[in-house]
Design a protein around this motif. Sequence first.
Motif, short mmCIF file in Angstrom:
data_model
loop_
_atom_site.label_atom_id
_atom_site.label_comp_id
_atom_site.label_asym_id
_atom_site.label_seq_id
_atom_site.Cartn_x
_atom_site.Cartn_y
_atom_site.Cartn_z
N PHE A 272 56.61 34.40 -18.63
CA PHE A 272 57.50 33.47 -17.96
C PHE A 272 58.51 34.19 -17.07
N LEU A 273 59.00 35.32 -17.53
CA LEU A 273 60.04 36.03 -16.80
C LEU A 273 59.51 36.81 -15.60
N THR A 274 58.20 36.88 -15.44
CA THR A 274 57.63 37.72 -14.38
C THR A 274 56.80 36.95 -13.35
N PHE A 275 56.93 35.64 -13.29
CA PHE A 275 56.09 34.87 -12.38
C PHE A 275 56.21 35.33 -10.93
N ASP A 276 57.39 35.80 -10.53
CA ASP A 276 57.55 36.24 -9.14
C ASP A 276 56.64 37.40 -8.77
N SER A 277 56.20 38.17 -9.77
CA SER A 277 55.33 39.32 -9.49
C SER A 277 53.85 38.94 -9.56
N TRP A 278 53.55 37.69 -9.89
CA TRP A 278 52.16 37.25 -9.98
C TRP A 278 51.59 37.04 -8.59
N LYS A 279 50.29 37.00 -8.51
CA LYS A 279 49.62 36.73 -7.24
C LYS A 279 49.73 35.23 -6.95
N HIS A 280 50.31 34.91 -5.82
CA HIS A 280 50.50 33.52 -5.36
C HIS A 280 51.18 32.62 -6.40
N PRO A 281 52.40 32.97 -6.80
CA PRO A 281 53.11 32.10 -7.74
C PRO A 281 53.34 30.70 -7.18
#
Length: 210
Positions: A109-118
Amino acid sequence: MTELGIFGGTFAPIHRGHVEAANAFYDAFKLDELLVIPTYLPPHKEAAPGDDPAERLAMTKLAFRDNPRRITVSDYEIQKGGTSYTYQTLTHFTAPDTRLTFLCGTDMFLTFDSWKHPEIVFSLARIAHIRREDTDSETEARIAAMTAHYRKVYGGEVIHLDTPVVEISSTEIRTLCREGRNVSHLVPPSVCDYIAAHRLYGNPAAGGMS
């Protein structure tokens, strides 16, 4: 409207904490169906030594085999191969008259910004956050800040599940297995038997019921 839940993870191996989270998710959202989807290659962490996706899939199926809820273990990401990206999985399961809700733990949850295409993830699914470990005040503050951030930046719908915390780690289970110690209190019985029968995680006695 069909309510479809998505619960992805490495599940190396799947344990009682995963099962409890899936049950709580299913019940809280009154899902019509929950898809549990083992990854092929997780994008944010290395696979465990000797990892076999087919074995992880088999154990995940065993864990939910007798569950009274409509929980289906999908081989979509394993069959697709390559790195398993959530936005691709959600796109695949998007359908008319179907609302997707994606379950994740605190680390995810805390790292969604680093996911591919959030932005695609938030556009296709509600996010259900479940705590799988006790959190301190600093982590709670980060959760609140990121919740506000996701709602503002992505227009995302975020829901926090208030459920009892079950602190179990797949890494801990693999370590115990390598040491030949009992893991029957941490994984479903069928999974424990599978680990022992297939001598997984580095010890012939791994997963023993003794």
